[in-house]
Design a protein around this motif. Structure first.
Motif: not given
Length: 448
Positions: A98-99, A135-136, A147-150, A170-172
């Protein structure tokens, strides 16, 4: 130009034509193709069955919309990806990134690398990768959860423990994996632990998974040095990045007697001649999600450099652990000038092609990411084993298995390089060894 070279160039031209604008993917394919000439000359059956062309074409590419609502009630729309690249050796396996930089070319480059990286582990896993341009960073827990649920609401239909097993990148991290797993469980009404790796220890995760990529890179370096009758004890190192991979590479280096004098984030790099204070770094980066300036403010003698390159810091061993193409030819020249003799990629393709050429010309031992940073996916596969048997292993047992796997990867790379008259060429050894494992399985499966 020989017939073999002509075939490989034609394959590369086809990749460029069919994947326009995906520069990172082109780079990853080029690097592998440059190693395969001797293999095709010795094994024409790979060319006759068009194995290389098939490996370069993903089995499945999934792109989807990810709508969600932020804390202000505003509807946000991102793009989600999953590239299921090759399943010749097992279910697709590879992380989610997630980036904001994520687009199809990045995901395909990472997935292509993952094919060979996973093969080198000797474990039954294929190659895939996924992610989103979300971008988290700076988002609340609630926003990340929504966001993760969607994202999982679409992704769930494409994954499964015998189909495709994502992990983090990255980002997860653990937070994101938790939200993703919870939504998968809710939608499917199954507690399918093996569908995601990088889970929390209390709900199906594996010890050492967080440390695995960094630890594995250092185990690989240690084995490289052993071949020269050396070790990490007393060595001076520079590690780029300050995320999960960098932190645990630093930890393992310290345990083996080395000293890491510099690390970095996007704001600059820290030079700490006394050696990076690992506990302070963990506090700043893992607990507070802070910046390197926060580290320097609490560490007497450390200094923050906001311009220039971390690779200007003299060292004997360099571990690029941040992101792709972070180390250029000029950086490589600076490292060589300052006495660096070993470079190992803790990140995915952090060295540009020109940089790797500099290392080769200077006789620097160079370990590509598909070999040196395979510890993360290897331990993910060990997590899958534990999930399948409803078991959990001790830290010592899991770390010993990781050590064994990484030293096995080193030996596969070294043996292939020697077999093809390029002793010490870990790039060629990794590419050839990984390719042959996948190609032989593809030949056995027929034209699919």
């Amino acid at each position: 130009m020989t017939t073999t070279q002509s075939r490989l160039e034609a394959i590369y031209d086809l990749v460029l034509h069919r994947n326009a604008g995906e520069t990172e993917f082109h780079q990853a394919v080029r690097e592998v193709l440059d190693s395969l000439g001797p293999v095709i000359a010795r094994h024409p059956e790979y060319a006759d069955a068009r194995v290389i062309e098939r490996i370069c074409e993903p089995e499945r590419q999934i792109i989807f919309r990810v709508p969600w609502v932020d804390d202000n009630g505003r509807i946000e729309i991102h793009r989600g990806f999953r590239v299921e690249f090759n399943s010749a050796l097992g279910p697709y396996k590879g992380g989610l990134r997630f980036h904001p930089s994520v687009y199809l070319g990045i995901v395909k480059f990472l997935g292509f690398e993952q094919i060979f990286k996973n093969a080198l582990t000797g474990l039954p896993i294929g190659g895939g990768k996924g992610g989103s341009d979300f971008d988290p960073k700076g988002r609340s827990d609630g926003e990340v959860m929504r966001f993760c649920q969607s994202y999982m609401t679409e992704l769930y239909r494409h994954i499964g423990e015998y189909t495709d097993v994502p992990a983090g990148d990255i980002g997860v991290g653990g937070r994101e994996i938790g939200y993703l797993f919870g939504q998968y469980k809710r939608i499917t009404n199954r507690y399918e632990s093996g569908v995601l790796t990088g889970k929390g220890i209390g709900w199906g995760g594996s010890v050492v998974r967080k440390e695995a990529t960094g630890y594995g890179t250092v185990f690989f370096v240690d084995e490289m040095l052993r071949q020269r009758g050396e070790g990490l004890d007393g060595k001076r190192l520079v590690v780029s990045g300050s995320g999960n991979v960098a932190i645990y590479a630093i930890e393992k280096v310290e345990q083996l007697g080395g000293v890491v004098v510099a690390c970095s984030d996007s704001s600059g790099y820290v030079v700490d001649e006394a050696g990076i204070d690992l506990e302070l770094l963990k506090q700043v980066k893992e607990v507070e999600r802070g910046r390197m300036s926060d580290y320097v403010a609490r560490r007497p003698g450390a200094r923050l450099v906001t311009d220039g390159s971390i690779w200007d810091v003299p060292c004997e061993v360099a571990l690029p652990c941040a992101t792709q193409n972070e180390l250029s030819a000029s950086d490589a020249l600076a490292l060589v000038k300052n006495g660096c003799t070993v470079v190992a990629e803790g990140a995915n393709m952090p060295c540009t092609p020109d940089a790797t050429n500099v290392f080769s010309d200077a006789g620097v031992l160079f370990a590509p990411g598909k070999a040196a940073n395979a510890g993360g996916v290897a331990t993910s596969a060990l997590e899958m084993q534990q999930n399948a048997s409803r078991d959990s292993w001790t830290h010592d047992h899991t770390e010993a298995r990781l050590d064994e796997i990484m030293r096995g990867i080193h030996d596969r790379c070294a043996s292939a390089a020697e077999e093809y008259d390029q002793p010490g060429n870990y790039v060629l050894g990794a590419n050839i060894s990984g390719f042959k494992l996948v190609a032989d399985a593809m030949l056995a499966h027929g034209v699919i």
